[in-house]
Write a protein that holds these residues in place. Sequence first.
Motif, PDB file in Angstrom:
ATOM      1  N   GLN A  25       0.847  -1.170   0.000  1.00  0.00           N
ATOM      2  CA  GLN A  25       0.000   0.000   0.000  1.00  0.00           C
ATOM      3  C   GLN A  25       0.891   1.231   0.000  1.00  0.00           C
ATOM      4  O   GLN A  25       1.887   1.295   0.696  1.00  0.00           O
ATOM      5  CB  GLN A  25      -0.900   0.001   1.235  1.00  0.00           C
ATOM      6  CG  GLN A  25      -1.860   1.162   1.265  1.00  0.00           C
ATOM      7  CD  GLN A  25      -2.788   1.098   2.456  1.00  0.00           C
ATOM      8  OE1 GLN A  25      -2.868   0.091   3.135  1.00  0.00           O
ATOM      9  NE2 GLN A  25      -3.487   2.172   2.705  1.00  0.00           N
ATOM     10  N   SER A  26       0.520   2.229  -0.780  1.00  0.00           N
ATOM     11  CA  SER A  26       1.330   3.434  -0.905  1.00  0.00           C
ATOM     12  C   SER A  26       1.132   4.352   0.290  1.00  0.00           C
ATOM     13  O   SER A  26       0.043   4.462   0.835  1.00  0.00           O
ATOM     14  CB  SER A  26       0.947   4.181  -2.181  1.00  0.00           C
ATOM     15  OG  SER A  26       1.645   5.398  -2.255  1.00  0.00           O
ATOM     16  N   ASN A  27       2.214   5.016   0.679  1.00  0.00           N
ATOM     17  CA  ASN A  27       2.165   6.059   1.697  1.00  0.00           C
ATOM     18  C   ASN A  27       2.500   7.391   1.061  1.00  0.00           C
ATOM     19  O   ASN A  27       3.058   8.275   1.685  1.00  0.00           O
ATOM     20  CB  ASN A  27       3.152   5.757   2.831  1.00  0.00           C
ATOM     21  CG  ASN A  27       2.694   4.573   3.652  1.00  0.00           C
ATOM     22  OD1 ASN A  27       1.540   4.485   4.029  1.00  0.00           O
ATOM     23  ND2 ASN A  27       3.600   3.664   3.914  1.00  0.00           N
ATOM     24  N   SER A  28       2.171   7.534  -0.209  1.00  0.00           N
ATOM     25  CA  SER A  28       2.432   8.753  -0.947  1.00  0.00           C
ATOM     26  C   SER A  28       1.376   9.799  -0.620  1.00  0.00           C
ATOM     27  O   SER A  28       0.202   9.484  -0.448  1.00  0.00           O
ATOM     28  CB  SER A  28       2.402   8.466  -2.450  1.00  0.00           C
ATOM     29  OG  SER A  28       2.421   9.675  -3.187  1.00  0.00           O
ATOM     30  N   GLY A 113      11.393   6.581   2.356  1.00  0.00           N
ATOM     31  CA  GLY A 113      10.402   7.486   2.913  1.00  0.00           C
ATOM     32  C   GLY A 113      11.073   8.712   3.495  1.00  0.00           C
ATOM     33  O   GLY A 113      12.302   8.795   3.562  1.00  0.00           O
ATOM     34  N   LEU A 114      10.252   9.674   3.888  1.00  0.00           N
ATOM     35  CA  LEU A 114      10.731  10.883   4.536  1.00  0.00           C
ATOM     36  C   LEU A 114       9.979  11.090   5.837  1.00  0.00           C
ATOM     37  O   LEU A 114       8.759  10.908   5.885  1.00  0.00           O
ATOM     38  CB  LEU A 114      10.505  12.116   3.649  1.00  0.00           C
ATOM     39  CG  LEU A 114      11.233  12.169   2.325  1.00  0.00           C
ATOM     40  CD1 LEU A 114      10.779  13.393   1.528  1.00  0.00           C
ATOM     41  CD2 LEU A 114      12.728  12.178   2.527  1.00  0.00           C
ATOM     42  N   GLN A 130       6.055   9.674   5.211  1.00  0.00           N
ATOM     43  CA  GLN A 130       5.366   9.317   3.973  1.00  0.00           C
ATOM     44  C   GLN A 130       6.397   8.941   2.921  1.00  0.00           C
ATOM     45  O   GLN A 130       7.591   9.145   3.117  1.00  0.00           O
ATOM     46  CB  GLN A 130       4.471  10.459   3.486  1.00  0.00           C
ATOM     47  CG  GLN A 130       5.209  11.724   3.106  1.00  0.00           C
ATOM     48  CD  GLN A 130       4.265  12.883   2.821  1.00  0.00           C
ATOM     49  OE1 GLN A 130       3.259  13.067   3.498  1.00  0.00           O
ATOM     50  NE2 GLN A 130       4.600  13.676   1.824  1.00  0.00           N
ATOM     51  N   ASP A 131       5.915   8.357   1.802  1.00  0.00           N
ATOM     52  CA  ASP A 131       6.819   7.974   0.719  1.00  0.00           C
ATOM     53  C   ASP A 131       7.614   9.184   0.246  1.00  0.00           C
ATOM     54  O   ASP A 131       7.117  10.312   0.262  1.00  0.00           O
ATOM     55  CB  ASP A 131       6.036   7.392  -0.465  1.00  0.00           C
ATOM     56  CG  ASP A 131       5.561   5.972  -0.215  1.00  0.00           C
ATOM     57  OD1 ASP A 131       6.064   5.326   0.717  1.00  0.00           O
ATOM     58  OD2 ASP A 131       4.679   5.503  -0.964  1.00  0.00           O
ATOM     59  N   ALA A 132       8.827   8.926  -0.194  1.00  0.00           N
ATOM     60  CA  ALA A 132       9.724   9.996  -0.648  1.00  0.00           C
ATOM     61  C   ALA A 132       9.511  10.273  -2.129  1.00  0.00           C
ATOM     62  O   ALA A 132      10.419  10.179  -2.937  1.00  0.00           O
ATOM     63  CB  ALA A 132      11.176   9.614  -0.374  1.00  0.00           C
ATOM     64  N   ASP A 133       8.283  10.640  -2.496  1.00  0.00           N
ATOM     65  CA  ASP A 133       7.992  10.909  -3.902  1.00  0.00           C
ATOM     66  C   ASP A 133       7.853  12.402  -4.185  1.00  0.00           C
ATOM     67  O   ASP A 133       7.522  12.799  -5.291  1.00  0.00           O
ATOM     68  CB  ASP A 133       6.741  10.153  -4.346  1.00  0.00           C
ATOM     69  CG  ASP A 133       5.504  10.549  -3.569  1.00  0.00           C
ATOM     70  OD1 ASP A 133       5.629  11.225  -2.527  1.00  0.00           O
ATOM     71  OD2 ASP A 133       4.399  10.174  -3.995  1.00  0.00           O
ATOM     72  N   GLU A 134       8.106  13.210  -3.188  1.00  0.00           N
ATOM     73  CA  GLU A 134       8.069  14.663  -3.336  1.00  0.00           C
ATOM     74  C   GLU A 134       9.175  15.224  -2.449  1.00  0.00           C
ATOM     75  O   GLU A 134       9.370  14.758  -1.329  1.00  0.00           O
ATOM     76  CB  GLU A 134       6.695  15.178  -2.880  1.00  0.00           C
ATOM     77  CG  GLU A 134       6.409  16.599  -3.215  1.00  0.00           C
ATOM     78  CD  GLU A 134       4.974  17.007  -2.874  1.00  0.00           C
ATOM     79  OE1 GLU A 134       4.749  18.209  -2.753  1.00  0.00           O
ATOM     80  OE2 GLU A 134       4.106  16.127  -2.723  1.00  0.00           O
TER      81      GLU A 134
END
Length: 155
Positions: A25-28, A113-114, A130-134
Amino acid sequence: MHTLIRTSALALAAAATLVAGCAAQSNSASIYTPGQAQREQTLRFGVVETVREVLIQGEQTGAGTIAGGAIGGIAAGSTIGNGGGSVAAGVLGAVLGGIAGSMAENKISQRRGLEITVRLDNGDMRAIVQDADEAFRPGERVRLLSSGGTTRVTH
């Protein structure tokens, strides 16, 4: 020949189970589940104080242990020894394969993650992982969106 085909088919099935079990599951902050869409969220503003890289561990499904055990048991049992030796090799192969499969699932399911620490406008501090997508940098103005126990940090 039939043993090789059967072993290959079982190994392929076990590998497919492992891959299917690793879906996480995403944490984005940018991905919403259907149940989260069109739900009102509380909005707060603040400034990023610190950002720290972390690893987010995925759920352990057991698929890696099962797949590794099956592959290890079949491979060792069908290639080592005869009779009781073959059974003992199969059991040892299953145990070692299960351990290796569990470790592989653990590694595959990890993601970057961050941990973002934010000082809210009212002075309160919050830390969200949360996911490190930003990308976030200290001093940036951000929004915290909260709903149902989930908080996201966004620009």
